[in-house]
Motif scaffolding. Structure first.
Motif, PDB file in Angstrom:
ATOM      1  N   LYS A 121       0.832  -1.211   0.000  1.00 56.43           N
ATOM      2  CA  LYS A 121       0.000   0.000   0.000  1.00 56.43           C
ATOM      3  C   LYS A 121       0.859   1.251   0.000  1.00 56.43           C
ATOM      4  CE  LYS A 121      -3.938   2.232   0.512  1.00 56.43           C
ATOM      5  NZ  LYS A 121      -4.991   2.213  -0.554  1.00 56.43           N
ATOM      6  N   MET A 122       1.974   1.227   0.725  1.00 57.83           N
ATOM      7  CA  MET A 122       2.850   2.400   0.829  1.00 57.83           C
ATOM      8  C   MET A 122       3.920   2.418  -0.258  1.00 57.83           C
ATOM      9  SD  MET A 122       3.329   2.566   4.984  1.00 57.83           S
ATOM     10  CE  MET A 122       4.278   4.098   4.867  1.00 57.83           C
ATOM     11  N   LYS A 123       3.895   1.392  -1.146  1.00 57.58           N
ATOM     12  CA  LYS A 123       4.843   1.289  -2.264  1.00 57.58           C
ATOM     13  C   LYS A 123       6.292   1.303  -1.787  1.00 57.58           C
ATOM     14  CE  LYS A 123       1.638   3.539  -5.475  1.00 57.58           C
ATOM     15  NZ  LYS A 123       1.169   2.249  -6.001  1.00 57.58           N
ATOM     16  N   LEU A 124       6.569   0.483  -0.768  1.00 56.98           N
ATOM     17  CA  LEU A 124       7.917   0.404  -0.223  1.00 56.98           C
ATOM     18  C   LEU A 124       8.767  -0.583  -1.010  1.00 56.98           C
ATOM     19  CD1 LEU A 124       7.059   0.402   3.598  1.00 56.98           C
ATOM     20  CD2 LEU A 124       7.687   2.344   2.150  1.00 56.98           C
ATOM     21  N   SER A 125      10.069  -0.544  -0.753  1.00 58.26           N
ATOM     22  CA  SER A 125      11.017  -1.362  -1.519  1.00 58.26           C
ATOM     23  C   SER A 125      11.016  -2.820  -1.054  1.00 58.26           C
ATOM     24  CB  SER A 125      12.431  -0.789  -1.371  1.00 58.26           C
ATOM     25  OG  SER A 125      12.877  -0.932  -0.027  1.00 58.26           O
ATOM     26  N   LEU A 126      11.791  -3.642  -1.797  1.00 55.04           N
ATOM     27  CA  LEU A 126      11.913  -5.064  -1.465  1.00 55.04           C
ATOM     28  C   LEU A 126      12.502  -5.250  -0.071  1.00 55.04           C
ATOM     29  CD1 LEU A 126      11.716  -8.018  -2.387  1.00 55.04           C
ATOM     30  CD2 LEU A 126      13.982  -7.773  -3.420  1.00 55.04           C
ATOM     31  N   PHE A 127      13.397  -4.356   0.330  1.00 51.46           N
ATOM     32  CA  PHE A 127      13.994  -4.404   1.664  1.00 51.46           C
ATOM     33  C   PHE A 127      12.911  -4.468   2.741  1.00 51.46           C
ATOM     34  CE2 PHE A 127      15.188  -2.016   5.468  1.00 51.46           C
ATOM     35  CZ  PHE A 127      16.341  -2.667   5.867  1.00 51.46           C
ATOM     36  N   TRP A 128      11.906  -3.597   2.630  1.00 49.46           N
ATOM     37  CA  TRP A 128      10.848  -3.545   3.640  1.00 49.46           C
ATOM     38  C   TRP A 128       9.882  -4.723   3.498  1.00 49.46           C
ATOM     39  CZ3 TRP A 128      11.787  -0.794   7.628  1.00 49.46           C
ATOM     40  CH2 TRP A 128      12.587   0.348   7.529  1.00 49.46           C
ATOM     41  N   LEU A 129       9.703  -5.205   2.272  1.00 48.31           N
ATOM     42  CA  LEU A 129       8.853  -6.376   2.086  1.00 48.31           C
ATOM     43  C   LEU A 129       9.447  -7.604   2.781  1.00 48.31           C
ATOM     44  CD1 LEU A 129       7.620  -6.204  -1.621  1.00 48.31           C
ATOM     45  CD2 LEU A 129       6.193  -6.387   0.412  1.00 48.31           C
ATOM     46  N   ILE A 130      10.775  -7.754   2.661  1.00 44.95           N
ATOM     47  CA  ILE A 130      11.453  -8.878   3.332  1.00 44.95           C
ATOM     48  C   ILE A 130      11.308  -8.746   4.840  1.00 44.95           C
ATOM     49  CG2 ILE A 130      13.678  -9.979   3.765  1.00 44.95           C
ATOM     50  CD1 ILE A 130      12.567 -10.579   1.032  1.00 44.95           C
ATOM     51  N   PHE A 131      11.473  -7.531   5.347  1.00 41.72           N
ATOM     52  CA  PHE A 131      11.302  -7.307   6.787  1.00 41.72           C
ATOM     53  C   PHE A 131       9.870  -7.622   7.222  1.00 41.72           C
ATOM     54  CE2 PHE A 131      15.124  -4.656   8.044  1.00 41.72           C
ATOM     55  CZ  PHE A 131      15.437  -5.473   9.112  1.00 41.72           C
ATOM     56  N   ALA A 132       8.911  -7.267   6.363  1.00 42.47           N
ATOM     57  CA  ALA A 132       7.512  -7.535   6.704  1.00 42.47           C
ATOM     58  C   ALA A 132       7.232  -9.029   6.758  1.00 42.47           C
ATOM     59  CB  ALA A 132       6.590  -6.860   5.692  1.00 42.47           C
ATOM     60  N   LEU A 133       7.706  -9.748   5.731  1.00 42.21           N
ATOM     61  CA  LEU A 133       7.430 -11.183   5.649  1.00 42.21           C
ATOM     62  C   LEU A 133       8.133 -11.967   6.740  1.00 42.21           C
ATOM     63  CD1 LEU A 133       6.203 -13.573   3.969  1.00 42.21           C
ATOM     64  CD2 LEU A 133       8.440 -13.724   2.866  1.00 42.21           C
ATOM     65  N   MET A 134       9.426 -11.667   6.966  1.00 42.41           N
ATOM     66  CA  MET A 134      10.232 -12.479   7.874  1.00 42.41           C
ATOM     67  C   MET A 134      10.471 -11.812   9.225  1.00 42.41           C
ATOM     68  SD  MET A 134      13.033 -13.781   5.103  1.00 42.41           S
ATOM     69  CE  MET A 134      12.496 -14.297   3.478  1.00 42.41           C
ATOM     70  N   GLY A 135      10.424 -10.495   9.257  1.00 43.75           N
ATOM     71  CA  GLY A 135      10.704  -9.787  10.506  1.00 43.75           C
ATOM     72  C   GLY A 135       9.492  -9.626  11.397  1.00 43.75           C
ATOM     73  N   GLN A 136       8.322  -9.394  10.777  1.00 42.96           N
ATOM     74  CA  GLN A 136       7.119  -9.193  11.583  1.00 42.96           C
ATOM     75  C   GLN A 136       6.756 -10.414  12.430  1.00 42.96           C
ATOM     76  OE1 GLN A 136       5.547  -6.248  12.031  1.00 42.96           O
ATOM     77  NE2 GLN A 136       7.229  -5.450  10.802  1.00 42.96           N
ATOM     78  N   PRO A 137       6.881 -11.654  11.899  1.00 39.73           N
ATOM     79  CA  PRO A 137       6.627 -12.815  12.772  1.00 39.73           C
ATOM     80  C   PRO A 137       7.557 -12.878  13.976  1.00 39.73           C
ATOM     81  CG  PRO A 137       6.533 -13.477  10.481  1.00 39.73           C
ATOM     82  CD  PRO A 137       7.028 -12.061  10.494  1.00 39.73           C
ATOM     83  N   LEU A 138       8.749 -12.276  13.851  1.00 37.91           N
ATOM     84  CA  LEU A 138       9.667 -12.253  14.986  1.00 37.91           C
ATOM     85  C   LEU A 138       9.150 -11.337  16.091  1.00 37.91           C
ATOM     86  CD1 LEU A 138      13.122 -12.185  13.138  1.00 37.91           C
ATOM     87  CD2 LEU A 138      11.854 -14.145  14.033  1.00 37.91           C
ATOM     88  N   VAL A 139       8.308 -10.371  15.715  1.00 38.71           N
ATOM     89  CA  VAL A 139       7.667  -9.529  16.728  1.00 38.71           C
ATOM     90  C   VAL A 139       6.761 -10.397  17.602  1.00 38.71           C
ATOM     91  CG1 VAL A 139       6.044  -7.622  17.105  1.00 38.71           C
ATOM     92  CG2 VAL A 139       7.770  -7.472  15.279  1.00 38.71           C
ATOM     93  N   ALA A 140       6.056 -11.327  16.958  1.00 40.53           N
ATOM     94  CA  ALA A 140       5.201 -12.250  17.715  1.00 40.53           C
ATOM     95  C   ALA A 140       6.051 -13.124  18.635  1.00 40.53           C
ATOM     96  CB  ALA A 140       4.391 -13.124  16.752  1.00 40.53           C
ATOM     97  N   ALA A 141       7.211 -13.561  18.142  1.00 42.33           N
ATOM     98  CA  ALA A 141       8.108 -14.378  18.967  1.00 42.33           C
ATOM     99  C   ALA A 141       8.625 -13.583  20.159  1.00 42.33           C
ATOM    100  CB  ALA A 141       9.274 -14.889  18.120  1.00 42.33           C
TER     101      ALA A 141
END
Length: 470
Positions: free
Chosen positions: A215-235
Motif C-alpha cells: 500500500k505504501m509502495k515500499l522497496s523489497l527491503f521492507w517487504l522482506i522485513f515484513a514477511l520475515m521480521g514481523q513474525p519475529l515480533v510475535a516471537a
C-alpha cells in the motif's frame, strides 16, 4: 483380519482420547493423572499445530499474487528466492534449540525448575553470541561482495536492491535464533499449543506487514522485513509474556549461565544439527539426482505427485511431534509403561492413517493431478505405488524417531542416519538409471527400512525390555 483389528483398535484409542481436548488440566499428583495430562497437552499441541499450518499456508498463498503484481520480474525473483529460504529458519539455531528442548523436557520430568532456568539462560547465551557473529560477519563483507551476482539480476533497480534485501534476510535469520528459544521451551514443557498460537499470530502479522508495504509502495527491503521480521515480533511478545508473566520463575538470568551446561547443550545440539543436515541430504536430493540422471524435464513428473503425498507426512508429523517431550518427561519419572503404550498406539495410528490416505491417492491421484495441474504431469503407477509405500514406512520411522529423541538416544540416531544417507543416495542413482523416475523413491524406502526403521524398532524393544521392571 489381524491388521484390520489392529487398525480398528488404534483408531478407537484415538477416538477415546478426544475427551482430552479441554482447557482444564488434570490432577498430576498420581501416575494416572500425569498420563491424562500428557495426553491432554499432546492433543492440544497437535490441534494448534494444524491450525498454525493452515494459517501459514493460507497467508503464503495470499501473498504470492499480491507481490507478483507489485514487484518487477527480477525483484520478484529475488523475493521468491529469499522467501523460500525462510524455511532455513528451522536450521537457524544449529540444533541448539532441540538441545534445549530435550534438556527442558527431561528436567521437567524431574521437577528441576532451577535446572530448566539454567538451560534456558545458557540457550539464550549461545544463540545470542552466534547471531551477533553472523550479523558482524555480514556487515564486514557487505561492501566487499557484489551481492546482485548471487541473484544474477541485470537491471540497475534490481542490483541496487539486492544487497539491502539480503541484509534484511540476514538480520531476520540471526534474530530468529535467540527468539526461537521460547518456542522450544514451551514444547519441552508440553505446551506446544502456546508456540503454535503465537506462530498463527506471526503469520497474520507478516501478511499485514506485506499489505502495508504494498500500500505504501515500499522497496523489497521492507517487504522482506515484513514477511520475515514481523513474525519475529510475535516471537518477542511470546518471550516477554511467557517469561515475564506465565513462568516468571523460568526467566533467563545472566548469573544462571554455566559453561558446563552450555557445553552439554552444544554437544546435543550438534548431533541434532547433523541429523537435520543428513535428513535433508537423504530426502531432498531426489530432484537433483533425477535432473542429472534423466534430465530436468523428468523432475516435475516426480516432484508434483510427491508434493501430493507429502501432505500425509505433514499431518502425521503434527500429530506425532508433541509426543517427543511427553516421552522425555514420562521416562524421567520412570513411567515406562505409558511410554511403551503410547509408542504402540502412535505406530498403529500412523500405519492406519498412512495406509488409508496412500490408497486413496494411488486410486484417485491421477484424477486429482489432472485437475490440479491440468494434465501436465502423468506419473507412472510404479511411482505412485512407491510414494504410497514410502509414506507408510516414513510414518513408522517418525513415530520411532519421536521416541528415540524423547529418550535422548540421539547418538544412535545419528549413526543410523549417516549410514542410511550414504546407502540411500547411492541407491537413488543406481535405481534411477535402472528403473527410471520411480527408482528414487523405492531406493529411499529400501535404504530407510533396512538401515533406519528395523534397527530402531529392535533397539527400542531392547530398551523397553531393559526398563520393563521400572
Amino acid at each position: 483380519m489381524a491388521v484390520a483389528l489392529k487398525l480398528r483398535h488404534g483408531f478407537g484409542a484415538i477416538a477415546r482420547k478426544l475427551h482430552y481436548v479441554r482447557l482444564t488440566p488434570f490432577d498430576t499428583d498420581t501416575a494416572e493423572g500425569r498420563a491424562h495430562e500428557r495426553q491432554r497437552r499432546v492433543a492440544l499441541s497437535a490441534m494448534a499445530s494444524m491450525v498454525a499450518k493452515v494459517i501459514s499456508v493460507s497467508t503464503a498463498l495470499i501473498s504470492v499474487p499480491l507481490t507478483l503484481h507489485y514487484l518487477g520480474a527480477e525483484q520478484y525473483g529475488m523475493w521468491i528466492i529469499l522467501s523460500s529460504l525462510q524455511a532455513s529458519f528451522t536450521f537457524a539455531d544449529l540444533g541448539v534449540g532441540n538441545g534445549v528442548l530435550n534438556q527442558v523436557a527431561t528436567l521437567y520430568g524431574r521437577d528441576d525448575f532451577e535446572g530448566i532456568r539454567r538451560v534456558i539462560s545458557c540457550g539464550y547465551a549461545i544463540l545470542t553470541v552466534v547471531a551477533l557473529a553472523i550479523i558482524g560477519l555480514f556487515a564486514a563483507l557487505y561492501h566487499l561482495v557484489p551481492w546482485f551476482e548471487i541473484f544474477n539480476v541485470k537491471t540497475a533497480a534490481a542490483q541496487a536492491e539486492a544487497g539491502p534485501a539480503l541484509g534484511a534476510f540476514i538480520l531476520c535469520f540471526a534474530a530468529a535464533m535467540p527468539l526461537g528459544i521460547v518456542q522450544k521451551v514451551q514444547i519441552g514443557l508440553q505446551r506446544g499449543f502456546m508456540a503454535s498460537l503465537w506462530q498463527c499470530a506471526g503469520s497474520v502479522i507478516g501478511l499485514v506487514g506485506v499489505l502495508v508495504c504494498i500500500k505504501m509502495k515500499l522497496s523489497l527491503f521492507w517487504l522482506i522485513f515484513a514477511l520475515m521480521g514481523q513474525p519475529l515480533v510475535a516471537a518477542l511478545l511470546n518471550s516477554l509474556i511467557f517469561f515475564g508473566f506465565i513462568e516468571r520463575g523460568l526467566s533467563p538470568r545472566l548469573r544462571q549461565i554455566s559453561l558446563g551446561v552450555m557445553r552439554a547443550i552444544s554437544q546435543t545440539g550438534a548431533m541434532f544439527f547433523v541429523l537435520q543436515i543428513v535428513a535433508a541430504a537423504t530426502f531432498y536430493v531426489d530432484s537433483i539426482i533425477l535432473a542429472q540422471v534423466l534430465g530436468a524435464s523428468q523432475v516435475p513428473v516426480y516432484s508434483v505427485p510427491e508434493k501430493l503425498f507429502s501432505l500425509i507426512a505433514t499431518v502425521l508429523a503434527m500429530v506425532q511431534a508433541p509426543l517427543w517431550p511427553a516421552y522425555s518427561e514420562a521416562v524421567a519419572r520412570g513411567e515406562y509403561e505409558w511410554a511403551r503404550r503410547t509408542l504402540r498406539n502412535s505406530q498403529i495410528f500412523a500405519a492406519g492413517f498412512a495406509t488409508i490416505c496412500s490408497t486413496v491417492l494411488v486410486i484417485g491421484g491421477p484424477t486429482i493431478l489432472h485437475y490440479w495441474v491440468n494434465g501436465a504431469v502423468q506419473p507412472p503407477l510404479m511411482l505412485m505405488l512407491g510414494l504410497a509405500i514410502w509414506k507408510i514406512v516414513e510414518g513408522q520411522g517418525n513415530a520411532m524417531a519421536m521416541f528415540l529423541n524423547g529418550t535422548n538416544q540421539i547418538r544412535f540416531l545419528v549413526v543410523l542416519s549417516v549410514v542410511t544417507a550414504v546407502v540411500a543416495v547411492t541407491l537413488k542413482v543406481l535405481l534411477a538409471r535402472q528403473f527410471g523416475i520411480s527408482g528414487t523413491v523405492w531406493a529411499t524406502t529400501i535404504a530407510f527400512s533396512i538401515f533406519m526403521l528395523i534397527p530402531s524398532i529392535m533397539h527400542t524393544r531392547k530398551y523397553l525390555l531393559e526398563h520393563s521392571g521400572h
